[in-house]
Design an enzyme around this catalytic site. Structure first.
Site, PDB file in Angstrom:
ATOM      1  N   SER A 142      63.248  16.915  33.567  1.00 35.09           N
ATOM      2  CA  SER A 142      64.109  15.939  34.247  1.00 35.09           C
ATOM      3  C   SER A 142      63.334  15.317  35.392  1.00 35.09           C
ATOM      4  O   SER A 142      62.389  15.925  35.916  1.00 35.09           O
ATOM      5  CB  SER A 142      65.350  16.633  34.809  1.00 35.09           C
ATOM      6  OG  SER A 142      66.037  15.757  35.706  1.00 35.09           O
ATOM      7  N   TYR A 156      69.684  23.977  38.632  1.00 34.36           N
ATOM      8  CA  TYR A 156      69.246  23.021  37.614  1.00 34.36           C
ATOM      9  C   TYR A 156      67.830  22.526  37.924  1.00 34.36           C
ATOM     10  O   TYR A 156      66.955  22.499  37.061  1.00 34.36           O
ATOM     11  CB  TYR A 156      70.247  21.862  37.571  1.00 34.36           C
ATOM     12  CG  TYR A 156      69.946  20.805  36.545  1.00 34.36           C
ATOM     13  CD1 TYR A 156      70.366  20.953  35.222  1.00 34.36           C
ATOM     14  CD2 TYR A 156      69.247  19.646  36.882  1.00 34.36           C
ATOM     15  CE1 TYR A 156      70.094  19.972  34.273  1.00 34.36           C
ATOM     16  CE2 TYR A 156      68.975  18.670  35.954  1.00 34.36           C
ATOM     17  CZ  TYR A 156      69.402  18.830  34.652  1.00 34.36           C
ATOM     18  OH  TYR A 156      69.124  17.855  33.718  1.00 34.36           O
TER      19      TYR A 156
HETATM   20  P1  NAD Z   1      74.727  16.665  26.773  1.00 37.95           P
HETATM   21  O1  NAD Z   1      75.605  17.543  27.577  1.00 37.95           O
HETATM   22  O2  NAD Z   1      75.264  15.372  26.257  1.00 37.95           O
HETATM   23  O3  NAD Z   1      74.114  17.487  25.552  1.00 37.95           O
HETATM   24  C1  NAD Z   1      73.615  18.778  25.700  1.00 37.95           C
HETATM   25  C2  NAD Z   1      73.831  19.553  24.409  1.00 37.95           C
HETATM   26  O4  NAD Z   1      73.283  20.865  24.564  1.00 37.95           O
HETATM   27  C3  NAD Z   1      75.313  19.730  24.042  1.00 37.95           C
HETATM   28  O5  NAD Z   1      75.530  19.353  22.711  1.00 37.95           O
HETATM   29  C4  NAD Z   1      75.553  21.225  24.244  1.00 37.95           C
HETATM   30  O6  NAD Z   1      76.530  21.763  23.367  1.00 37.95           O
HETATM   31  C5  NAD Z   1      74.162  21.784  23.965  1.00 37.95           C
HETATM   32  N1  NAD Z   1      73.996  23.111  24.550  1.00 37.95           N
HETATM   33  C6  NAD Z   1      74.338  23.510  25.810  1.00 37.95           C
HETATM   34  N2  NAD Z   1      74.080  24.806  25.969  1.00 37.95           N
HETATM   35  C7  NAD Z   1      73.551  25.252  24.784  1.00 37.95           C
HETATM   36  C8  NAD Z   1      73.087  26.512  24.330  1.00 37.95           C
HETATM   37  N3  NAD Z   1      73.126  27.597  25.112  1.00 37.95           N
HETATM   38  N4  NAD Z   1      72.600  26.603  23.060  1.00 37.95           N
HETATM   39  C9  NAD Z   1      72.582  25.527  22.256  1.00 37.95           C
HETATM   40  N5  NAD Z   1      73.025  24.315  22.630  1.00 37.95           N
HETATM   41  C10 NAD Z   1      73.493  24.178  23.882  1.00 37.95           C
HETATM   42  O7  NAD Z   1      73.442  16.405  27.693  1.00 37.95           O
HETATM   43  P2  NAD Z   1      72.238  15.336  27.606  1.00 37.95           P
HETATM   44  O8  NAD Z   1      72.427  14.366  28.699  1.00 37.95           O
HETATM   45  O9  NAD Z   1      72.032  14.861  26.213  1.00 37.95           O
HETATM   46  O10 NAD Z   1      71.052  16.288  28.062  1.00 37.95           O
HETATM   47  C11 NAD Z   1      70.065  16.760  27.184  1.00 37.95           C
HETATM   48  C12 NAD Z   1      68.917  17.273  28.016  1.00 37.95           C
HETATM   49  O11 NAD Z   1      68.453  16.249  28.896  1.00 37.95           O
HETATM   50  C13 NAD Z   1      69.285  18.473  28.904  1.00 37.95           C
HETATM   51  O12 NAD Z   1      68.205  19.395  28.911  1.00 37.95           O
HETATM   52  C14 NAD Z   1      69.433  17.834  30.268  1.00 37.95           C
HETATM   53  O13 NAD Z   1      69.208  18.747  31.308  1.00 37.95           O
HETATM   54  C15 NAD Z   1      68.375  16.756  30.211  1.00 37.95           C
HETATM   55  N6  NAD Z   1      68.539  15.667  31.173  1.00 37.95           N
HETATM   56  C16 NAD Z   1      69.690  14.958  31.211  1.00 37.95           C
HETATM   57  C17 NAD Z   1      69.828  13.951  32.150  1.00 37.95           C
HETATM   58  C18 NAD Z   1      71.097  13.150  32.246  1.00 37.95           C
HETATM   59  O14 NAD Z   1      71.249  12.383  33.200  1.00 37.95           O
HETATM   60  N7  NAD Z   1      72.023  13.251  31.308  1.00 37.95           N
HETATM   61  C19 NAD Z   1      68.784  13.654  33.029  1.00 37.95           C
HETATM   62  C20 NAD Z   1      67.621  14.405  32.956  1.00 37.95           C
HETATM   63  C21 NAD Z   1      67.512  15.424  32.020  1.00 37.95           C
END
Ligand code: NAD
Length: 256
Positions: A142, A156
């Protein structure tokens, strides 16, 4: 068809970046092992199959080493190999705050999924890639691993900093085995993870003022970047941190 003939395991495919990447990688010819704990993961697989792609859903918790092992075994048993792993599943807990206020439970849960989940993934994916003769691992970090925020989620942020450091080291260890390991660092996105947290206009504006492009990113834009790292187009990249953040980490004063 940039991933023709490849087998890709992606975690967090029920939603957001993971779902967008699963669909995109399948469009580019990859066979997909879609890993998530959420039921909606089946919808992702149906979406891919409906447009003629191949995908298998695995119900697995990435913080459980045995589950992660089964996911990798499923890739090899179903499609014969593993070429690409996108360790993307992650959580951000509502009560994650600063070092003083964040509970031990929240720290433990966040590190279990975001940090150990990625490490367990690599533990099982790398031997499979050795068997395949090559591989590309992409770990989702991130922008918060690179810049500090006064609106903190300290557990986080710690987890994502660890993902970045771990990715760099894994890249160096495996560089002569044809296994590339890179990090994708998204900026703030318009996905469920962040929008459920930024639930007022005021909270959203507090973030957007720091983004030169003045908008949140889209899951599809992260999928496009992950596709580049997954494909042979990035064949000389390993140990990199690909920041896809609307200019956030480059900015001091943003446009009016
Ligand atoms: P999201 O919440 O839309 O999707 C995350 C998915 O991970 C969900 O489907 C959830 O069910 C699954 N998940 C959670 N815990 C789990 C586990 N223990 N085992 C298996 N699956 C699991 O989130 P997103 O925005 O698509 O984020 C994806 C990645 O990107 C994450 O690592 C997040 O930290 C990172 N990220 C997101 C952002 C943002 O602004 N959304 C920014 C930087 C990084």
């Amino acid at each position: 068809m940039r991933l023709e003939g490849k087998v890709a395991l992606i975690t967090g495919t029920a939603s957001g970046i993971g779902r967008a990447a699963a669909v995109r990688f399948a469009e580019e010819g990859a066979r997909i092992v879609a890993v998530d704990i959420a039921e909606a993961n089946h919808e992702t697989v149906e979406l891919i199959r409906a447009s003629g792609g191949e995908a298998t859903a695995v119900h697995a918790d990435v913080s459980d080493d045995a589950d992660v092992a089964v996911a990798v075994q499923t890739a090899e048993a179903t499609y014969g190999r593993l070429d690409i792993a996108f360790n993307n599943a992650g959580i951000m807990m509502a009560d994650d705050a600063d070092a003083v206020a964040t509970t031990t439970d929240t720290i433990d849960k966040t590190l279990a999924v975001n940090l150990k989940g990625v490490l367990y993934g690599c533990r099982h994916q790398i031997p499979a890639m050795r068997r395949a003769g090559a591989g590309s691992v992409i770990n989702t970090a991130s922008f918060v691993a690179s810049v500090g925020a006064a609106t903190p989620q300290i557990a986080y942020t710690a987890s994502k900093g660890a993902v970045l450091a771990m990715t760099r080291e894994l890249a160096v260890i495996h560089a002569r085995e044809n296994i590339r390991v890179n990090a994708l660092s998204p900026g703030p996105l318009r996905t469920e993870l962040l929008m459920s947290y930024l639930d007022t206009d005021e909270k959203r504006q507090r973030r957007l003022v720091h983004v030169p492009m003045g908008r949140f990113g889209e899951a599809a834009e992260m999928a496009a970047a992950a596709l580049f790292l997954a494909s042979d187009e990035s064949s000389y990249m390993t140990g990199a941190n690909l920041l896809v953040d609307g200019g956030l980490t480059a900015a001091y004063v943003t446009p009016e």
